[in-house]
Write a protein that holds these residues in place. Structure first.
Motif, PDB file in Angstrom:
ATOM      1  N   HIS A   2       0.860  -1.257  -0.040  1.00 56.10           N
ATOM      2  CA  HIS A   2       0.013   0.156  -0.059  1.00 56.10           C
ATOM      3  C   HIS A   2       0.801   1.182  -0.124  1.00 56.10           C
ATOM      4  O   HIS A   2       1.336   1.733   0.977  1.00 56.10           O
ATOM      5  N   LEU A  20      -4.022   3.518   0.828  1.00 54.96           N
ATOM      6  CA  LEU A  20      -4.477   2.843  -0.464  1.00 54.96           C
ATOM      7  C   LEU A  20      -3.512   1.962  -1.102  1.00 54.96           C
ATOM      8  O   LEU A  20      -2.519   2.380  -1.568  1.00 54.96           O
ATOM      9  N   SER A  21      -4.353   0.868  -1.353  1.00 57.11           N
ATOM     10  CA  SER A  21      -3.505  -0.065  -1.762  1.00 57.11           C
ATOM     11  C   SER A  21      -3.313  -0.120  -3.302  1.00 57.11           C
ATOM     12  O   SER A  21      -4.207   0.404  -4.150  1.00 57.11           O
ATOM     13  N   ASP A  22      -1.930  -0.391  -3.717  1.00 59.40           N
ATOM     14  CA  ASP A  22      -1.740  -0.587  -5.221  1.00 59.40           C
ATOM     15  C   ASP A  22      -1.653  -2.105  -5.600  1.00 59.40           C
ATOM     16  O   ASP A  22      -1.139  -2.354  -6.776  1.00 59.40           O
ATOM     17  N   ARG A  25      -5.827  -4.997  -9.422  1.00 60.64           N
ATOM     18  CA  ARG A  25      -7.262  -5.184  -9.453  1.00 60.64           C
ATOM     19  C   ARG A  25      -7.703  -5.265 -10.879  1.00 60.64           C
ATOM     20  O   ARG A  25      -7.049  -4.612 -11.626  1.00 60.64           O
ATOM     21  N   GLU A 312     -13.395   2.148  -7.089  1.00 59.15           N
ATOM     22  CA  GLU A 312     -12.019   1.802  -7.042  1.00 59.15           C
ATOM     23  C   GLU A 312     -11.350   2.406  -5.998  1.00 59.15           C
ATOM     24  O   GLU A 312     -10.229   1.713  -5.597  1.00 59.15           O
ATOM     25  N   THR A 313     -11.969   3.698  -5.605  1.00 56.00           N
ATOM     26  CA  THR A 313     -11.232   4.363  -4.341  1.00 56.00           C
ATOM     27  C   THR A 313     -11.479   3.449  -3.094  1.00 56.00           C
ATOM     28  O   THR A 313     -10.674   3.134  -2.408  1.00 56.00           O
ATOM     29  N   ARG A 316      -9.514   0.273  -3.071  1.00 50.67           N
ATOM     30  CA  ARG A 316      -8.070   0.689  -2.782  1.00 50.67           C
ATOM     31  C   ARG A 316      -7.975   0.646  -1.163  1.00 50.67           C
ATOM     32  O   ARG A 316      -6.887   0.293  -0.622  1.00 50.67           O
TER      33      ARG A 316
END
Length: 330
Positions: A2, A20-22, A25, A312-313, A316
């Motif tokens: 993240h 917020l993860s990267d 997805r 999406e947010t 994440r």
């Protein structure tokens, strides 16, 4: 990992940022059809659910809000599908889950049904998600059944908010439809609305920007309204679910939802939209502050259904929590 972070908004005292993860997805596909639905019996209950395929060592369970259904999680479940299988439930009386005779429609009853259903399916601990009424249900479940909940994500949970009710309904005539004497006249007027008119009312209430909803999603919503109009028990069940929520808000302080929040031990992410018309964002800091392991993410230009408006947010942020919890840093 993240590597991104989003700062919190309007929180006193200040809290740490939400990671917020990267993590990978699927690309967001707004043309995706709803996940397949089926009726499943587990834990003594028969519920209609929608399954999202994914790794079976992790399960995300999604609980919708008042007037909603398992359809409300199509995009968020898709975003999480590379990390967990998903199960979106229709609560008894919602979607296609017929309520049993004598069902109370109280938040406690909903929480017990979901807990028994999840346990009956042999799942847990799960990543539990709840929006609006489903958020309040999920809070009760997490407090009462901590062994079932690995993480908790609350999206505009329906904590007590006693501002005037009519302005926070898809149609201000709904409260009058529940009254004796004058109720039948208002119910006839409401029944005359087309499914698409109902869909537009709902979107105007729940979304910060109704124009962002693509036409095929509007068609899905209208089709669901049309389908529910053909279900004999649907209208009465929605009214009872509404009353059940109001009763939870008007209960004595000793039994209030605010007394439940501090009992939740699961790592919890609270997500709120600044433009939420249904449950004011002013409730967000108190909600997060009372949670022993809570963090808050406030999203600008977002309404009551962040999982639909900003999938999406939200994905994440949820994945960032999962990663941080796995590293014992939440």
């Amino acid at each position: 990992m993240h590597t991104g972070c989003m700062s919190l908004t309007s929180v006193r005292p200040p809290m740490v940022t939400v990671p917020l993860s990267d993590a990978p997805r699927p690309a967001l596909d707004l043309t995706r059809l709803p996940w397949p639905g089926e009726h499943v019996e587990a834990g003594g209950h028969r519920l209609h659910i929608r399954r999202t395929p994914g790794p079976t060592d992790d399960t995300a369970v999604f609980v919708h809000g008042l007037g909603g259904s398992s359809l409300n999680w199509t995009d968020l479940a898709g975003q999480l599908s590379e990390h967990a299988q998903g199960i979106a439930v229709d609560l008894p009386g919602a979607g296609y889950s017929q309520p049993p005779d004598g069902y109370s429609f109280d938040l406690s009853a909903h929480a017990d049904v979901v807990a028994e259903f999840v346990r009956g399916m042999g799942l847990g601990p799960v990543h539990l998600f709840g929006n609006s009424l489903g958020g309040a249900v999920s809070m009760l479940l997490a407090a009462r059944h901590p062994d079932l909940v690995r993480t908790l994500t609350l999206i505009s949970p329906a904590v007590p908010d006693l501002r005037p009710f009519p302005t926070r309904m898809s149609d201000p005539r709904i409260p009058f439809a529940m009254m004796p004497v004058i109720g039948p006249r208002f119910r006839r007027r409401l029944a005359a609305l087309t499914p698409m008119q109902r869909a537009h009312q709902l979107v105007r209430l729940c979304f910060a920007d109704p124009g962002m909803v693509p036409p095929h999603r509007m068609a899905e919503t209208a089709a669901e309204f049309a389908a529910r109009a053909r279900i004999p028990w649907a209208g009465a069940a929605l009214g009872m679910m509404t009353l059940g929520l109001f009763r939870a808000w008007l209960t004595p302080p000793s039994q209030s939802l605010w007394r439940i929040v501090p009992k939740i031990t699961a790592p919890t992410l609270v997500v709120w939209g600044t433009e939420d018309k249904l449950v004011t964002v002013r409730k967000a800091p108190r909600t997060a502050r009372l949670l022993p392991r809570g963090r808050l993410l406030v999203l600008p230009r977002t309404g009551h259904v962040a999982q639909i408006e900003r999938p999406e947010t939200v994905a994440r942020a949820a994945l960032g929590m999962w990663e941080t919890v796995a590293e014992d840093r939440w």
